[in-house]
Design an enzyme around this catalytic site. Structure first.
Site, PDB file in Angstrom:
ATOM      1  N   HIS A  56       0.707  -1.114   0.229  1.00  0.00           N
ATOM      2  CA  HIS A  56       0.064   0.019   0.027  1.00  0.00           C
ATOM      3  C   HIS A  56       0.723   1.323   0.139  1.00  0.00           C
ATOM      4  O   HIS A  56       2.013   1.339   0.270  1.00  0.00           O
ATOM      5  CB  HIS A  56      -0.994   0.002   1.131  1.00  0.00           C
ATOM      6  CG  HIS A  56      -0.414  -0.157   2.342  1.00  0.00           C
ATOM      7  ND1 HIS A  56       0.393   0.957   3.141  1.00  0.00           N
ATOM      8  CD2 HIS A  56      -0.301  -1.166   3.359  1.00  0.00           C
ATOM      9  CE1 HIS A  56       0.959   0.466   4.256  1.00  0.00           C
ATOM     10  NE2 HIS A  56       0.491  -0.808   4.330  1.00  0.00           N
TER      11      HIS A  56
HETATM   12  P1  TYD Z   1      -1.537  -2.410   7.625  1.00  0.00           P
HETATM   13  O1  TYD Z   1      -0.926  -1.331   7.799  1.00  0.00           O
HETATM   14  O2  TYD Z   1      -2.346  -2.836   6.338  1.00  0.00           O
HETATM   15  O3  TYD Z   1      -0.536  -3.627   7.690  1.00  0.00           O
HETATM   16  P2  TYD Z   1       0.755  -4.119   7.002  1.00  0.00           P
HETATM   17  O4  TYD Z   1       1.229  -2.919   5.993  1.00  0.00           O
HETATM   18  O5  TYD Z   1       1.990  -4.135   7.927  1.00  0.00           O
HETATM   19  O6  TYD Z   1       0.944  -5.192   6.086  1.00  0.00           O
HETATM   20  O7  TYD Z   1      -2.252  -2.815   8.954  1.00  0.00           O
HETATM   21  C1  TYD Z   1      -3.097  -4.138   8.983  1.00  0.00           C
HETATM   22  C2  TYD Z   1      -4.209  -4.162   9.757  1.00  0.00           C
HETATM   23  O8  TYD Z   1      -3.802  -3.805  11.250  1.00  0.00           O
HETATM   24  C3  TYD Z   1      -5.038  -2.836   9.558  1.00  0.00           C
HETATM   25  O9  TYD Z   1      -5.950  -3.082   8.689  1.00  0.00           O
HETATM   26  C4  TYD Z   1      -5.860  -2.412  10.860  1.00  0.00           C
HETATM   27  C5  TYD Z   1      -4.472  -2.591  11.741  1.00  0.00           C
HETATM   28  N1  TYD Z   1      -3.831  -1.534  12.274  1.00  0.00           N
HETATM   29  C6  TYD Z   1      -4.218  -0.621  13.313  1.00  0.00           C
HETATM   30  O10 TYD Z   1      -5.183  -0.955  13.880  1.00  0.00           O
HETATM   31  N2  TYD Z   1      -3.293   0.253  13.658  1.00  0.00           N
HETATM   32  C7  TYD Z   1      -2.120   0.644  13.093  1.00  0.00           C
HETATM   33  O11 TYD Z   1      -1.726   1.377  13.695  1.00  0.00           O
HETATM   34  C8  TYD Z   1      -1.624  -0.182  12.411  1.00  0.00           C
HETATM   35  C9  TYD Z   1      -0.322  -0.185  11.559  1.00  0.00           C
HETATM   36  C10 TYD Z   1      -2.542  -1.351  11.806  1.00  0.00           C
END
Ligand code: TYD
Length: 142
Positions: A56
């Site tokens: 993303h």
């Molecule tokens: P995401 O940032 O999509 O994960 P990555 O980039 O590490 O693969 O986050 C995954 C899920 O975690 C997101 O849909 C909601 C939760 N989340 C939070 O609730 N708070 C946060 O600060 C983060 C980073 C994620």
């Protein structure tokens, strides 16, 4: 025309490192070590072997990514150029500006990916569709 961000705006930042025979300490301070104020800290751990994270871009968020333990790779993409960084030193951080697509791969067993972020969590700040990301970059919106 807006200035869009580039992977060349993203850099490895050397963190302060205090060597000690009892162990080392590295330090990050708002604005001194990094060009933003940290509002949130989170970390990825127990990532299964072969798993990929990220996938993303962010509209406003700046981040510093640190391999606090172990190693992983971060691939940055500005829609034009891709750069891959292997992070494996707890005294280095990868500074990522807004408007960059990122993917994290190759997590070693037991690795910890520590992330310092400039804003609180906000799902509206994410671009999760690569086509939408490319469109925004082409339109100089990101
Ligand atoms: P995401 O940032 O999509 O994960 P990555 O980039 O590490 O693969 O986050 C995954 C899920 O975690 C997101 O849909 C909601 C939760 N989340 C939070 O609730 N708070 C946060 O600060 C983060 C980073 C994620």
């Amino acid at each position: 025309m807006n200035q869009t961000s580039s992977v060349y705006d993203c850099t490895i930042i050397e963190l302060d490192k205090h060597h000690h025979e009892k162990g080392n300490i590295s330090v990050v301070e708002n604005k001194r070590t990094i060009p933003f104020e940290v509002k949130r800290v989170y970390y990825l751990y127990d990532v299964p072997g072969g798993e990929s994270r990220g996938g993303h871009a962010h509209k406003e968020l700046s981040q510093l990514i640190i391999a606090a333990s172990g190693s992983f790779t971060v691939t940055l993409d500005d829609g034009n150029v891709k750069r891959t960084f292997m992070l494996n030193r707890p005294y280095q951080g990868l500074y990522i500006v807004p408007g960059i697509w990122r993917t994290l791969d190759d997590f070693s067993s037991g690795s910890v990916c520590l992330v310092l972020a400039s804003h609180k969590y906000d799902e509206k700040d994410y671009i999760r569709e690569y086509d939408e990301f490319i469109k925004s970059k082409k339109n100089n919106e990101l």
